[in-house]
Enzyme design. Sequence first.
Site, PDB file in Angstrom:
ATOM      1  CD  GLU A 304      -2.950  -1.199   2.249  1.00 19.96           C
ATOM      2  OE1 GLU A 304      -4.054  -1.738   2.028  1.00 19.96           O
ATOM      3  OE2 GLU A 304      -2.654  -0.682   3.344  1.00 19.96           O
ATOM      4  CE  LYS A 378      -4.017  -6.752   7.475  1.00 24.08           C
ATOM      5  NZ  LYS A 378      -4.872  -5.813   6.734  1.00 24.08           N
ATOM      6  CG  ASP A 383      -7.942  -4.955   5.232  1.00 27.78           C
ATOM      7  OD1 ASP A 383      -7.322  -5.107   6.291  1.00 27.78           O
ATOM      8  OD2 ASP A 383      -8.084  -3.847   4.685  1.00 27.78           O
ATOM      9  CD  GLU A 411      -9.935  -0.825   8.196  1.00 28.32           C
ATOM     10  OE1 GLU A 411      -9.783  -0.390   7.040  1.00 28.32           O
ATOM     11  OE2 GLU A 411      -9.040  -1.443   8.816  1.00 28.32           O
TER      12      GLU A 411
END
Length: 689
Positions: A304, A378, A383, A411
């Site tokens: 990113e 993760k 995500d 999130e």
Amino acid sequence: MPLTVPVLPEGIDPAWLPPEAFRPVGSRRTLVDGVGPLVDTVYGEVASACAQFGGEVVVRDRGEPGAPSSYDLVLRVAAAGGPGDTGPGLGGVGGPGGPAGVGELGAEGFFLERADGTTVVTATGRSGLLYGLFHVVRLGEDAFRNTRGREAHRPSTALRMLDHWDNVAVHPVMGQVERGYAGGSLFWENGRARQEPERVRAYARLLAACGINAVSVNNVNVHETEAHLLTDRIGEVAHIAAALRPYGIRTHLSVTFAAPVVLGGLATADPLDDAVCGWWAKAVRGVYCAIPDFGGFVVKADSEGQPGPFTYGRSHADGANMLAAALAPHGGTVHWRAFVYDHHQDWRDRSTDRARAAYDHFASLDGKFAGNAVLQVKHGPMDFQVREPVSPVLGALPHSRVAVEVQATQEYTGQQRHVCWLGPMWSEALCFRPEGEQRPSVAELARGGLVAVANVGDDPFWTGHPLAQANLYTFGRLAWQPAADPHRLLDEWIALTFPSASERLAAGLRAVLHGSWRTYEKYTAPLGVGFMVQPGHHYGPSVDGYEYSPWGTYHFADRDGIGVDRSAATGTGYAAQYAKPWAELYESAASCPDELLLFFHHVPYGHVLRSGKTVVQHIYDTHFEGVEEAEEARRVWAGLADLTEPAWHARVAERYEEQVRGAREWRDQVNSYFLRKSGIPDARGRAIY
């Protein structure tokens, strides 16, 4: 010996350590036996409780102020193999050779037992004594009842860590805390470290009480201001570390891979360049001069937009090992995040699959990482969605140290404006066995520890609203004991946060929290497809929000069906990244679990699930159900107003109003989208727009 319990400013919620939780300890006679800063913390906790509730505490270091059996509670550090204490009625603890078996506990473990009216906590290390005290607090009066045989308590994972995505300077897009939903940073304000050590120490106390032992204090997306924390601003990090240290919390720092260029004026950050390696070695020496117990670095590289070794044609093993070499002489660790993917994908190209990326980048590097390099993976391949399969990377690195990363900050699960307790989701991931039954679980493979992105800020309730504290507490306790029943841990949180709660209040809290994750799943993205959120801030529904974007988060809905074909036979091949039992299960739409169907397969709207419903009817039904469940939770919470502190109740009630509004918006947008896309009406004739 000074008291060490931090005094919170007026109006700050003490969370799961209110004074009343210490009444069983504070009303009794306690002996604290040992020396050192963490023993001082233990003494301070007990002394503060005794001052409030009329008990007595005595501290000694091998002196003899009275037989241990003359105390209600004995808290002692006894080095394995060293001289021990002997006292009557202590179940065999003690003797000339030290407490039997105590060396098996490690620095953080402890024994608990009770006989002849005395409860005894024995630890090899001072951290163990601190955790032992908090365990006694969790037990409450039960710690002082009946006889208790020797119980060994030790953490399943050595590192239990929170990553704060806090910015020193307010970022123009992400603000003070990236993906933060609880106010500003606890650590940083107006471009510098906060000068409020008591609040940070109070935070460390909360973390230690649930088993967390490490904190990274700045954002993994390291901007220019934050880069300087490594060198000329390391003193500010040392200031924070000093506030965390009394509760056994080690400080870590996120750093930019490009630091030799950004800070050192070098022309390159090539990990195989001798000058670069020398620069890092010198920088690390400076860090340890300022913070001798520094934990290490967290690095997000080649992801990113963050710089990394790919710039120089090097592998991630090259990059991680260069930093590991600089940290190794000081006992530090580099946590290298495996969140690496192309965020400039062409949405027209269905062969490119973001879910594949971490495995494709890291599986071939297994065994090539240094011993003090940890790959931070993760728990899912995408995500932190409300429903994802467990990442295949977690079973693909048997010769590397792996840490599992989850997200406590909500999130994609309501941003702490919706009540969504994530304990069951994390538990499912940690108990998953990547190579099949009878093989190690994800938690057992996580030799590098468990990590959560923090959900805390300077909000008076710490987490935006009080019920979101349950996520932070549950993560800490699962990190200590991943196989624990998360619902039991939720009951612990309720009992500690409301020590005098009536059964009606406890039952009400269980009712609104137990099923809240599945409720959120019901009214958001269906059957594992994920996302469908507003771009950028990720709050609220937008079914096609990322459908034509470069971020690679697609659902591919058309007039005939929905879902991503990730099979090996006809799709991206992602399913084949799993070991055989799971690869075979996920490969076929007939065998794939319904809750993950749209993650792995593109199916017609009329595809029949195991429930007997079609996919589109499942979408309609669950979205109506989700709204009904959110409305019911709001009703239950309203009925608890007479049992909770008014400010507490009002903050959660405000959140429930927003949750119900948001759930209805999700329901109406998602259902209307699929009615229009499929042309198939709701079998029950409900209003869809």
